[in-house]
Design an enzyme around this catalytic site. Sequence first.
Site, PDB file in Angstrom:
ATOM      1  N   LEU A 114     -41.304  49.491  14.061  1.00  0.00           N
ATOM      2  CA  LEU A 114     -42.443  48.585  14.108  1.00  0.00           C
ATOM      3  C   LEU A 114     -43.539  49.300  14.878  1.00  0.00           C
ATOM      4  O   LEU A 114     -43.270  49.979  15.873  1.00  0.00           O
ATOM      5  CB  LEU A 114     -42.082  47.281  14.838  1.00  0.00           C
ATOM      6  CG  LEU A 114     -41.418  46.162  14.040  1.00  0.00           C
ATOM      7  CD1 LEU A 114     -41.036  45.024  14.983  1.00  0.00           C
ATOM      8  CD2 LEU A 114     -42.340  45.645  12.944  1.00  0.00           C
ATOM      9  N   ASP A 115     -44.780  49.132  14.435  1.00  0.00           N
ATOM     10  CA  ASP A 115     -45.894  49.741  15.155  1.00  0.00           C
ATOM     11  C   ASP A 115     -45.903  49.270  16.609  1.00  0.00           C
ATOM     12  O   ASP A 115     -45.435  48.182  16.929  1.00  0.00           O
ATOM     13  CB  ASP A 115     -47.222  49.365  14.499  1.00  0.00           C
ATOM     14  CG  ASP A 115     -47.299  49.815  13.052  1.00  0.00           C
ATOM     15  OD1 ASP A 115     -46.699  50.848  12.731  1.00  0.00           O
ATOM     16  OD2 ASP A 115     -47.960  49.121  12.262  1.00  0.00           O
ATOM     17  N   LYS A 116     -46.502  50.081  17.456  1.00  0.00           N
ATOM     18  CA  LYS A 116     -46.590  49.744  18.880  1.00  0.00           C
ATOM     19  C   LYS A 116     -47.322  48.424  19.089  1.00  0.00           C
ATOM     20  O   LYS A 116     -47.001  47.659  20.000  1.00  0.00           O
ATOM     21  CB  LYS A 116     -47.295  50.877  19.634  1.00  0.00           C
ATOM     22  CG  LYS A 116     -47.247  50.751  21.142  1.00  0.00           C
ATOM     23  CD  LYS A 116     -47.811  52.004  21.798  1.00  0.00           C
ATOM     24  CE  LYS A 116     -47.713  51.924  23.322  1.00  0.00           C
ATOM     25  NZ  LYS A 116     -48.226  53.165  23.966  1.00  0.00           N
TER      26      LYS A 116
END
Length: 250
Positions: A114-116
């Site tokens: 998952l993106d930051k």
Amino acid sequence: MSSDNPPLANQPVTVRLAHFIALAGVCSRRQAARLIEQQRITVNGALGTHQQRIDPNSSVQVRLDGELLCGQVSPIYWLYHKPVGIDCRLLQHDPTSLCHQLPPSSHCYPIGRLDKDSRGLLLISNDGTLTQRLLHPDFEHHKCYQVTVDKPLTRHFLESMTAGLDYGEGLTRPCQLQQLSENQFEICLTEGKKRQIRRMSRHLGMRVTDLLRTHIGELALGNLAEHCFRALTREEYQQLMALKHSQPAT
């Protein structure tokens, strides 16, 4: 005789080096192949090769960056609610890295990222075979997200997202989408291009302000609190094994 045939009696059972690394819970076989290419793997002091075969029950010493790897480890399957600000890349020097949230020496890693700046469900495991299966594009396992954007949704936006679009990296697959409110929708994808939902939305003039992953296959985030881990239930484990042994989409 083919090396893939069953071994004769009293002969050792061997696996390719990348498979051995995956059994040790380090990463998937595909990632292990990259480690071999990067010359980060040694076998009894010599650089490992792709064709090399290892007996997991022998005393052979396989090392990653000098650290000794054990043979097959007990499988671990956890769900984790990743908050915004945690980076899924396992970088020891980065204080925001997920590796600092994982138990030391567990050799676990996220299956997919998952993106930051996104939050929600992550599957954490040391099962390299499962990782390879869930990340391979041919298997089309779905992941669902609740997404909030900065403007009211339009019919053009909803239809374009559902049908698939090209934001510069090829046409995305058609997907399931349901509007939840004026500026929020649920979307289920069967692919995982980098920052795909954000880039699709931006291509259509919307900016994502919140992105929450709620499902990976039949695994659900539910009421798991942010920063928290939990082991899978028996039913979830069975669902995960069904994914692990599923067949490619046709």
